[in-house]
Design a protein around this motif. Structure first.
Motif, PDB file in Angstrom:
ATOM      1  N   UNK A 181       0.920  -1.398  -0.251  1.00  0.00           N
ATOM      2  CA  UNK A 181       0.234  -0.279  -0.176  1.00  0.00           C
ATOM      3  C   UNK A 181       0.785   1.593   0.074  1.00  0.00           C
ATOM      4  N   UNK A 182       0.700   2.203  -0.823  1.00  0.00           N
ATOM      5  CA  UNK A 182       1.273   3.587  -0.719  1.00  0.00           C
ATOM      6  C   UNK A 182       1.206   3.937   0.867  1.00  0.00           C
ATOM      7  N   UNK A 183       2.243   4.759   0.874  1.00  0.00           N
ATOM      8  CA  UNK A 183       1.649   5.349   2.469  1.00  0.00           C
ATOM      9  C   UNK A 183       0.509   7.244   1.964  1.00  0.00           C
ATOM     10  N   UNK A 184       0.751   7.279   1.001  1.00  0.00           N
ATOM     11  CA  UNK A 184      -0.800   8.312   0.600  1.00  0.00           C
ATOM     12  C   UNK A 184      -2.316   7.254   0.766  1.00  0.00           C
ATOM     13  N   UNK A 185      -1.970   6.565   1.223  1.00  0.00           N
ATOM     14  CA  UNK A 185      -2.870   5.642   1.428  1.00  0.00           C
ATOM     15  C   UNK A 185      -3.855   4.508   0.564  1.00  0.00           C
ATOM     16  N   UNK A 186      -4.822   3.363   0.483  1.00  0.00           N
ATOM     17  CA  UNK A 186      -5.219   2.425   0.001  1.00  0.00           C
ATOM     18  C   UNK A 186      -6.523   3.005  -0.774  1.00  0.00           C
ATOM     19  N   UNK A 187      -6.760   3.031  -1.979  1.00  0.00           N
ATOM     20  CA  UNK A 187      -8.293   3.488  -2.042  1.00  0.00           C
ATOM     21  C   UNK A 187     -10.097   2.936  -1.193  1.00  0.00           C
ATOM     22  N   UNK A 188     -10.704   3.658  -0.600  1.00  0.00           N
ATOM     23  CA  UNK A 188     -10.999   3.166   0.302  1.00  0.00           C
ATOM     24  C   UNK A 188     -12.510   3.007  -0.494  1.00  0.00           C
ATOM     25  N   UNK A 189     -12.933   3.588  -1.557  1.00  0.00           N
ATOM     26  CA  UNK A 189     -14.082   4.344  -1.949  1.00  0.00           C
ATOM     27  C   UNK A 189     -14.031   4.392  -3.305  1.00  0.00           C
ATOM     28  N   UNK A 190     -14.954   4.051  -3.944  1.00  0.00           N
ATOM     29  CA  UNK A 190     -15.055   4.373  -6.204  1.00  0.00           C
ATOM     30  C   UNK A 190     -15.761   5.278  -6.014  1.00  0.00           C
ATOM     31  N   UNK A 191     -15.467   5.750  -7.264  1.00  0.00           N
ATOM     32  CA  UNK A 191     -15.835   7.391  -6.930  1.00  0.00           C
ATOM     33  C   UNK A 191     -16.100   7.438  -8.635  1.00  0.00           C
ATOM     34  N   UNK A 192     -16.904   8.399  -8.741  1.00  0.00           N
ATOM     35  CA  UNK A 192     -18.245   8.343 -10.346  1.00  0.00           C
ATOM     36  C   UNK A 192     -17.161   9.214 -11.187  1.00  0.00           C
ATOM     37  N   UNK A 193     -16.138   8.535 -11.947  1.00  0.00           N
ATOM     38  CA  UNK A 193     -15.767   8.384 -13.338  1.00  0.00           C
ATOM     39  C   UNK A 193     -15.991   9.851 -13.985  1.00  0.00           C
ATOM     40  N   UNK A 194     -17.159  10.361 -14.212  1.00  0.00           N
ATOM     41  CA  UNK A 194     -17.685  11.593 -15.013  1.00  0.00           C
ATOM     42  C   UNK A 194     -18.020  12.679 -14.356  1.00  0.00           C
ATOM     43  N   UNK A 195     -18.006  12.359 -12.607  1.00  0.00           N
ATOM     44  CA  UNK A 195     -17.329  13.432 -12.141  1.00  0.00           C
ATOM     45  C   UNK A 195     -16.097  14.745 -11.917  1.00  0.00           C
ATOM     46  N   UNK A 196     -15.337  12.968 -11.443  1.00  0.00           N
ATOM     47  CA  UNK A 196     -13.840  13.131 -11.705  1.00  0.00           C
ATOM     48  C   UNK A 196     -13.351  14.131 -12.980  1.00  0.00           C
ATOM     49  N   UNK A 197     -14.240  13.440 -14.135  1.00  0.00           N
ATOM     50  CA  UNK A 197     -12.712  14.199 -15.219  1.00  0.00           C
ATOM     51  C   UNK A 197     -14.038  15.269 -16.139  1.00  0.00           C
ATOM     52  N   UNK A 198     -15.499  15.771 -15.648  1.00  0.00           N
ATOM     53  CA  UNK A 198     -15.797  17.310 -16.265  1.00  0.00           C
ATOM     54  C   UNK A 198     -15.966  18.380 -14.823  1.00  0.00           C
ATOM     55  N   UNK A 199     -15.718  18.073 -13.555  1.00  0.00           N
ATOM     56  CA  UNK A 199     -15.910  18.661 -12.241  1.00  0.00           C
ATOM     57  C   UNK A 199     -14.417  18.475 -12.292  1.00  0.00           C
ATOM     58  N   UNK A 200     -13.164  17.883 -11.724  1.00  0.00           N
ATOM     59  CA  UNK A 200     -12.371  17.747 -10.884  1.00  0.00           C
ATOM     60  C   UNK A 200     -10.960  17.874 -11.960  1.00  0.00           C
ATOM     61  N   UNK A 201     -11.115  17.292 -13.222  1.00  0.00           N
ATOM     62  CA  UNK A 201     -10.094  17.384 -13.779  1.00  0.00           C
ATOM     63  C   UNK A 201      -9.980  18.582 -14.529  1.00  0.00           C
ATOM     64  N   UNK A 202     -11.315  18.607 -14.789  1.00  0.00           N
ATOM     65  CA  UNK A 202     -11.933  20.062 -15.406  1.00  0.00           C
ATOM     66  C   UNK A 202     -11.517  21.261 -15.278  1.00  0.00           C
ATOM     67  N   UNK A 203     -11.412  21.048 -14.030  1.00  0.00           N
ATOM     68  CA  UNK A 203     -11.497  22.087 -13.424  1.00  0.00           C
ATOM     69  C   UNK A 203      -9.277  22.926 -13.977  1.00  0.00           C
ATOM     70  N   UNK A 204      -8.955  21.410 -12.746  1.00  0.00           N
ATOM     71  CA  UNK A 204      -7.271  21.497 -12.836  1.00  0.00           C
ATOM     72  C   UNK A 204      -6.989  21.616 -14.529  1.00  0.00           C
ATOM     73  N   UNK A 205      -7.724  21.360 -15.588  1.00  0.00           N
ATOM     74  CA  UNK A 205      -6.735  21.603 -16.612  1.00  0.00           C
ATOM     75  C   UNK A 205      -6.769  22.714 -16.672  1.00  0.00           C
ATOM     76  N   UNK A 206      -8.255  23.597 -17.233  1.00  0.00           N
ATOM     77  CA  UNK A 206      -8.789  24.902 -17.215  1.00  0.00           C
ATOM     78  C   UNK A 206      -7.308  25.759 -16.356  1.00  0.00           C
ATOM     79  N   UNK A 207      -6.581  25.660 -15.131  1.00  0.00           N
ATOM     80  CA  UNK A 207      -5.607  26.556 -14.577  1.00  0.00           C
ATOM     81  C   UNK A 207      -4.991  26.182 -15.390  1.00  0.00           C
ATOM     82  N   UNK A 208      -4.217  24.838 -15.797  1.00  0.00           N
ATOM     83  CA  UNK A 208      -2.709  24.607 -16.436  1.00  0.00           C
ATOM     84  C   UNK A 208      -3.406  25.480 -17.244  1.00  0.00           C
ATOM     85  N   UNK A 209      -3.864  25.678 -18.213  1.00  0.00           N
ATOM     86  CA  UNK A 209      -4.192  26.621 -19.748  1.00  0.00           C
ATOM     87  C   UNK A 209      -3.920  27.924 -19.398  1.00  0.00           C
ATOM     88  N   UNK A 210      -4.683  28.315 -18.488  1.00  0.00           N
ATOM     89  CA  UNK A 210      -4.742  29.818 -17.385  1.00  0.00           C
ATOM     90  C   UNK A 210      -3.254  29.941 -18.042  1.00  0.00           C
TER      91      UNK A 210
END
Length: 641
Positions: free
Chosen positions: A191-220
């Protein structure tokens, strides 16, 4: 005699013209006056904060207040019109007058907000930035609290979470059977030091909301860096909105096939894969700008064709060839026509006229070895961006290695931390050499060197903050902080002395004057102060919202609820608070020493830089937010449903 430069007298009907009427002492020449109007005492001050600065008027600019007064006049004029309307309302006529008055107030507030957003973030103006940075509380609010709040709010967005299937989950962390699926680890999995995954998350929420805002900041961030370089990276035929939308669409659409294909889905659970994809997205604007310059053949000829008048003074006028100044010169030099010493021209020789025509330069030679200085400068700029993005990937790999080899004793922790410090400073020195800080160097951009210094300083600080959550005892905090504060207070003033600068000059490591070198060192102290505070504030805020918030199982790194762990929430939080207080005290002592020994105020120099180059403000916030997001992105645990 013909008129080559006809004079057309202009007229001035603006507010400035009405204020300064034309006279014999101030005649009109076109739109401008031969004798400028007298400035007020406030307008005659060079720079912003002359006292305590290395250079009074460094980047000397005169900040007038005419543009602000014009805005104020517009607002005041509308208020006068509104008050005139009110006088005709017979004292407001009750409820309808109150509604109109409220709507006017709301319109004015909206207009002021639009103007502030435009003048601070979209098209920064010196006067607007000056008002923000000259007060300590507004400067802290924009440069420290704003990026920290955005980063903490981003990681606090609640993920849709789902429990693991019963056959793969033991109510604590998933237990995969080797060979049971594409995500299954090997039998030697740890197990990595930052922990093993405990739950499953929604891929589409991660992609369009979480990762989308991250990518937008990088482009800005990349766009703002190009703004400092004064170059538009997007094609003019498409425009900025459409080009950014296309890149954003690609960044979100490309991971979907990977997720939909079972054999490739294992890539989506690795943070390094997502960060590497972000590296590609951030490199797209650089590649687009490079392709545009190559398509326009900016590396082969002059930026603009020579006019007929300019061609008179070149050989192209007499030979009928195109405007290839350097190509002709280089060709002649290679053929030996130029530089033959005394045999190249004999002033005593008789005039001879021959039928031998001048050798024609082949077309492929005209298109070869002609690299304008602007194109070479752009290549250096691309190299600096590449080194910066490479540091981004190295930091992620370093954090992954450190967290997968936990726990560490005090000696190992110090070795890990300071090996990262050395790595970041080497990359920072390389980028600083590439960018330069004065005209004539490779890139020669002081604002770009300012931003990249902030980028590397914050990259170093954020990954060190992430290690704080895995320190097991107060002694480890004490050792790290004692070494950091001691080096800061002792070494920084020593590196600012004339002796140290003389040694660097003798070794050929710097060509700057002592005053310019001292300016750079003082600026670096201000940038370090920003990086320390925004990184620690984000770290403390993320601990609180992730430990007590809805995303506790998505970020097990800050859960602190495993009985087998040696880490504690109270120790991490309160020791980090004490560390922050020590850093603030060390910063105050350092700036006091610099002011006492060298007579320079680090805060004054930082404020002056931000006001002289207003584009630094939005670019600094963008780079801070991006680096802070990268720290939080590196510790999220992804298992998609």
């Amino acid at each position: 005699m013909p008129e080559f430069f006809p004079f057309i007298p202009g007229t001035e009907t603006g507010r400035a013209a009405r204020q300064y009427l034309a006279s014999d002492a101030s005649p009109l020449l076109g739109r401008f006056r031969a004798v400028p109007p007298a400035r007020s005492q406030a307008q005659q001050q060079l720079g912003l904060f002359g006292r305590g600065s290395v250079h009074v008027g460094y980047g000397a600019l005169v900040f007038g207040s005419e543009s602000d007064s014009e805005d104020d006049d517009e607002d005041g004029g509308e208020d006068d019109r509104n008050s005139g309307d009110n006088s005709n309302d017979n004292n407001g006529r009750g409820y309808s007058a109150a509604v109109r008055r409220t709507s006017r107030i709301l319109r004015r507030v909206a207009r002021l907000m639009r103007r502030n957003i435009r003048d601070l973030w979209v098209a920064p103006r010196q006067t607007a930035v000056k008002r923000v940075v000259e007060r300590w509380w507004s400067r802290w609010g924009v440069l420290v609290f704003l990026p920290a709040a955005l980063a903490v709010g981003w990681c606090a967005l609640p993920f849709p979470q789902y429990a693991f299937p019963p056959d793969l989950h033991d109510h604590t962390r998933p237990q995969h059977v080797p060979g049971d699926g594409p995500d299954a680890p090997s039998s030697g999995h740890r197990a990595p030091g930052h922990g093993e995954a405990r739950v499953q998350v929604n891929f589409w929420f991660f992609l369009f909301v979480y990762y989308g805002f991250y990518t937008l900041t990088a482009l800005i961030w990349i766009t703002k860096v190009f703004n400092l370089y004064s170059l538009n990276w997007w094609p003019s035929t498409l425009g900025f909105p459409l080009t950014v939308s296309l890149i954003a669409f690609i960044s979100l659409a490309a991971p979907i096939p990977v997720y939909m294909i079972p054999e490739a889905r294992f890539l989506t659970v690795h943070n390094t894969a997502w960060i590497s994809w972000t590296f590609v997205i951030m490199a797209m604007p650089v590649a687009i700008a490079f392709c545009i310059l190559m398509t326009h053949e900016r590396h082969l000829g002059l930026r603009n064709s020579l006019s007929e008048t300019q061609r008179i003074f070149t050989s192209s006028w007499w030979t009928g060839k195109t405007d290839t100044l350097s190509a002709t010169r280089d060709y002649n030099r290679r053929r030996g026509i130029i530089g033959r010493g005394a045999h190249s021209f004999d002033p005593d020789a008789a005039l001879q006229v021959t039928d031998q025509s001048r050798p024609t330069i082949p077309a492929f030679i005209q298109r070869r070895r002609w690299l304008p200085a602007s194109f070479v400068r752009f290549v250096w700029f691309c190299l600096a961006l590449f080194v910066g993005l490479l540091a981004y990937l190295i930091g992620e790999a370093y954090a992954e290695i450190y967290l997968r080899t936990l726990p560490h004793n005090s000696f190992e922790t110090i070795v890990y931390v300071y090996s990262w410090v050395v790595t970041v400073h080497l990359l920072d020195a390389l980028t600083g050499w590439i960018l330069g800080a004065s005209e004539g160097e490779r890139v020669g951009s002081y604002p770009l060197s300012w931003i990249f210094k902030l980028y590397y300083m914050l990259t170093y600080q954020t990954y060190v903050r992430a290690l704080y959550a895995r320190l097991r005892s107060p002694s480890q905090f004490i050792w790290l902080q004692a070494l950091s504060s001691s080096f800061l207070i002792i070494l920084t003033p020593l590196t600012m002395t004339q002796t140290y600068h003389r040694v660097l000059s003798m070794l050929g490591l710097t060509t700057q004057s002592y005053a310019s070198y001292q300016k750079i060192c003082t600026r670096n102290v201000f940038i370090r102060f920003l990086a320390e505070n925004v990184s620690m504030l984000t770290f403390l805020g993320s601990i609180l919202v992730l430990h007590f918030g809805a995303n506790k199982d998505v970020y097990p790194y800050f859960a602190f609820d495993d009985p087998d762990e040696l880490y504690d929430f109270e120790l991490t939080f309160y020791a980090s608070m004490i560390t922050w207080a020590c850093e603030l005290a060390a910063g105050i002592v350092l700036r006091g020493l610099i002011r006492w020994i060298f007579g320079v105020n680090a805060s004054v120099e930082g404020k002056m830089d931000l006001a002289v180059w207003p584009e630094l403000l939005p670019t600094s916030v963008a780079v801070m937010l991006h680096v802070l997001q990268s720290m939080l992105f590196s510790i999220i645990r992804l298992q998609f449903r």
